[in-house]
Write a protein that holds these residues in place. Structure first.
Motif, mmCIF file in Angstrom:
data_model
loop_
_atom_site.group_PDB
_atom_site.id
_atom_site.type_symbol
_atom_site.label_atom_id
_atom_site.label_comp_id
_atom_site.label_asym_id
_atom_site.label_seq_id
_atom_site.Cartn_x
_atom_site.Cartn_y
_atom_site.Cartn_z
ATOM 1 N N GLY A 161 0.944 -0.679 0.367
ATOM 2 C CA GLY A 161 -0.078 -0.170 -0.136
ATOM 3 C C GLY A 161 0.982 1.248 0.279
ATOM 4 N N THR A 214 7.636 -8.978 6.072
ATOM 5 C CA THR A 214 8.383 -9.549 5.193
ATOM 6 C C THR A 214 9.807 -8.965 4.476
ATOM 7 O OG1 THR A 214 6.981 -8.666 3.300
ATOM 8 C CG2 THR A 214 6.381 -10.671 3.757
ATOM 9 N N GLY A 238 -1.319 -9.143 -2.019
ATOM 10 C CA GLY A 238 -0.044 -10.294 -2.873
ATOM 11 C C GLY A 238 0.696 -10.715 -1.804
ATOM 12 N N GLU A 267 0.400 -15.321 -1.905
ATOM 13 C CA GLU A 267 2.101 -15.886 -1.719
ATOM 14 C C GLU A 267 1.871 -16.978 -0.313
ATOM 15 O OE1 GLU A 267 5.780 -13.861 0.046
ATOM 16 O OE2 GLU A 267 5.735 -12.201 -2.133
ATOM 17 N N GLY A 291 -4.928 -3.460 -2.784
ATOM 18 C CA GLY A 291 -6.065 -3.463 -3.911
ATOM 19 C C GLY A 291 -6.541 -4.138 -2.463
ATOM 20 N N ARG A 326 2.174 3.458 -5.946
ATOM 21 C CA ARG A 326 1.656 2.809 -4.887
ATOM 22 C C ARG A 326 1.461 4.508 -3.701
ATOM 23 N NH1 ARG A 326 1.993 -1.979 -4.184
ATOM 24 N NH2 ARG A 326 2.300 -3.273 -5.752
ATOM 25 N N GLU A 381 -0.318 -10.151 -9.239
ATOM 26 C CA GLU A 381 1.710 -10.729 -9.930
ATOM 27 C C GLU A 381 1.794 -10.740 -10.874
ATOM 28 O OE1 GLU A 381 3.307 -9.569 -6.373
ATOM 29 O OE2 GLU A 381 0.987 -9.495 -5.727
HETATM 30 N N1 LIG Z 1 10.018 -6.357 1.882
HETATM 31 C C1 LIG Z 1 9.684 -5.937 0.557
HETATM 32 N N2 LIG Z 1 10.467 -5.379 -0.718
HETATM 33 C C2 LIG Z 1 9.297 -5.986 -1.503
HETATM 34 N N3 LIG Z 1 8.538 -6.475 -2.436
HETATM 35 C C3 LIG Z 1 7.994 -6.652 -1.179
HETATM 36 C C4 LIG Z 1 8.381 -7.060 0.301
HETATM 37 N N4 LIG Z 1 7.658 -7.858 1.111
HETATM 38 C C5 LIG Z 1 6.125 -8.185 0.313
HETATM 39 N N5 LIG Z 1 7.490 -7.716 -1.153
HETATM 40 C C6 LIG Z 1 5.607 -7.873 -1.777
HETATM 41 O O1 LIG Z 1 5.246 -6.786 -2.535
HETATM 42 C C7 LIG Z 1 4.264 -7.163 -3.615
HETATM 43 C C8 LIG Z 1 2.869 -6.624 -3.120
HETATM 44 O O2 LIG Z 1 2.764 -6.632 -1.684
HETATM 45 P P1 LIG Z 1 1.194 -6.393 -1.059
HETATM 46 O O3 LIG Z 1 0.393 -7.587 -1.844
HETATM 47 O O4 LIG Z 1 1.287 -6.608 0.447
HETATM 48 O O5 LIG Z 1 0.657 -4.791 -1.280
HETATM 49 P P2 LIG Z 1 0.465 -4.236 -2.345
HETATM 50 O O6 LIG Z 1 0.656 -4.624 -3.777
HETATM 51 O O7 LIG Z 1 -0.244 -2.699 -2.313
HETATM 52 O O8 LIG Z 1 -1.638 -4.883 -2.297
HETATM 53 P P3 LIG Z 1 -2.300 -5.406 -4.008
HETATM 54 O O9 LIG Z 1 -1.582 -6.417 -4.181
HETATM 55 O O10 LIG Z 1 -3.525 -5.597 -3.071
HETATM 56 O O11 LIG Z 1 -2.154 -4.122 -4.828
HETATM 57 C C9 LIG Z 1 4.200 -8.642 -3.078
HETATM 58 O O12 LIG Z 1 4.909 -8.994 -4.601
HETATM 59 C C10 LIG Z 1 4.873 -9.149 -2.533
HETATM 60 O O13 LIG Z 1 5.660 -10.532 -2.885
#
Ligand SMILES: Nc1ncnc2c1ncn2[C@@H]1O[C@H](COP(=O)(O)OP(=O)(O)OP(=O)(O)O)[C@@H](O)[C@H]1O
Length: 451
Positions: free
Chosen positions: A100, A128, A156, A160, A186, A251, A421
């Protein structure tokens, strides 16, 4: 949510109370103690609605003079509050610090952790550190140690966790549920569980984890080259995939980045060439609608889980490397939109699949061909997902399918995404596996879409 504690000497009593919004805790030695002759003080920690969107943790107390009455009252309330849910869950929690707008850790500590503490859930937290970190951990996690796996992220990390669980040797015997706290951009699964008003509310989501029971959902197996992925949400090609993946650098805009992505794709006038082969089960929108309503009202959407558990997860339609089965329909058109999915909401206000059911063994598919459809019309389709009016547009083809294959024709125009993804720009095949994963849900259904 309420959290109750009763104290009588050094012995604490398990006290819980709630209507819809309560859970409880008994208190430790630091609790206020009243002499037995004076009675028992009951402390209630309650999640009180504050406005429409937020639940706020508050504390109340009252004294009860008859210990037996207090215990009985609390026991009865406890049964009402938790119903079949397990109390004091042990949680494996993954927080994506960069999901986010990058505030997941702060949000978790400020709004989520105090509620878990009040409900006496035990939290084992991992931040993570890289992509696929959560998947790696889940693959080898000792699942007996936990009651649920929780993601404080977007979809995301849920993706996983699903992939980590289903790539284990014991994939078909796994019952541990996944709970979601929406701190990504999302948060589609959270909207499906909590509805449009509360899908982004971390307090409602936390309550859903505390009081939720496992609900079985279908998962899709996607083969591409020699790879296999699992998808709980959606598989995308065309404008919607572009909206998401070409705006990763935006983002900070939260879900407004999807609007920017749509504008970019439409202004560039991209056409997405492909061959789509589908095992169609239904393409009559009225019949699909009636089927959804009946299944929703009677909770009969679940197909029986009669799979052969020996030898792991098997694709009955084969993989993308096999010939297309002869009873599939081949649609040989260029598209603006191709999206196949298992859940109604893909993000806030985006009810792309109003008739998706958690465990009907089918995938919902929406295709908008690029022939004779103006870009203005595509824009109006993309902006109609909040009221799902796209399903009544003649340019929109909506199917219930058991499996499909997509072969992109134009090299590298656009993206292919699975649950948001990015995956390689190559042909892929999808089929649904019924009831493979559990998610935590208070009422055992996705929120109604009302369309
Ligand atoms: N420490 C990190 N550094 C970089 N990427 C990461 C890390 N931890 C997780 N990720 C990756 O970040 C991506 C997005 O994660 P997440 O779903 O939490 O957030 P988002 O993308 O904001 O939400 P959405 O997927 O709903 O759009 C995932 O593909 C995950 O593999």
């Amino acid at each position: 949510m309420l959290s109750l504690q009763a104290k009588n000497g050094d012995n604490t009593t398990d006290l819980f109370f709630s209507g819809d919004e309560f859970s409880f805790e008994s208190k430790n030695k630091n609790g206020v103690y009243l002499d037995k002759s004076k009675g028992i003080r009951i402390i209630i920690k309650a999640l009180i609605p504050q406005g429409k969107l937020v639940l706020k943790l508050n504390t109340f107390s009252f004294d009860v003079f008859d210990e037996e009455v207090a215990k009985l009252w609390v026991e009865n309330v406890n049964v009402i509050v938790y119903k079949d849910a397990k109390k004091e869950k042990k949680l494996k929690i993954f927080i994506n610090p960069f999901g986010g707008s990058g505030r997941a850790v702060k949000i978790f500590n400020q709004f989520v952790k105090p509620i878990f503490d009040a409900a006496r859930c035990k939290c084992d937290i991992t931040l993570t550190e890289y992509s696929n970190h959560a998947k790696e951990i889940v693959k080898d996690l000792d699942l007996k140690e936990y009651d649920a796996i929780i993601t404080a992220s977007g979809d995301g990390i849920v993706h996983e966790v699903v992939n980590g669980l289903l790539s284990r040797d014991d994939a078909l015997d796994i019952n541990i549920p996944i709970g979601v706290i929406p701190t990504g951009s999302g948060n589609g699964l959270s909207f499906c569980l909590l509805g449009n008003d509360h899908g982004n509310s971390v307090s409602h989501a936390t309550l859903n984890v505390i009081k939720g029971v496992p609900m079985k959902i279908d998962v899709c197996s996607v083969t591409q080259g020699n790879q296999r992925y699992y998808s709980f949400m959606s598989i995308n090609y065309g404008v919607i995939a572009d909206c998401d993946l070409s705006t990763e650098h935006l983002r900070f805009m939260k879900d407004f980045r999807f609007v920017v992505g749509a504008l970019q794709a439409l202004l560039a006038n991209r056409r997405y060439g492909c061959e789509i082969a589908v095992k169609i089960v239904d393409e009559n929108i009225e019949k699909i609608k009636q089927g959804y309503r009946k299944a929703y009202d009677t909770s009969t959407s679940c197909i029986e889980d009669d799979r052969d558990k020996s030898g792991g997860i098997k694709d009955k339609f084969g993989s993308v490397n096999d010939p297309i089965p002869s009873d599939w329909t081949v649609l040989n058109d260029d598209v603006y939109i191709f999206i196949a999915g298992k859940i109604p909401w893909i993000s806030k206000g985006q009810i792309v699949f109003p008739y998706a059911l958690p465990s009907d063994g089918l995938l919902d598919l929406m295709v908008v061909n690029s022939d004779k459809v103006s870009r203005m019309k595509v824009a109006s389709i993309l902006t109609s997902f909040d009221e799902s009016s796209h399903i009544n547009m003649k340019e929109v083809n909506y199917y219930k399918v058991a499996a499909l294959r997509l072969t992109p024709k134009n090299k590298n125009i656009g993206y292919i995404s699975i649950d948001g993804e990015r995956v390689p720009f190559e042909p892929f095949q999808v089929e649904v596996h019924p009831k493979l994963i559990n998610v935590l849900s208070i009422d055992g259904k996705y929120a109604p879409t009302n369309f």
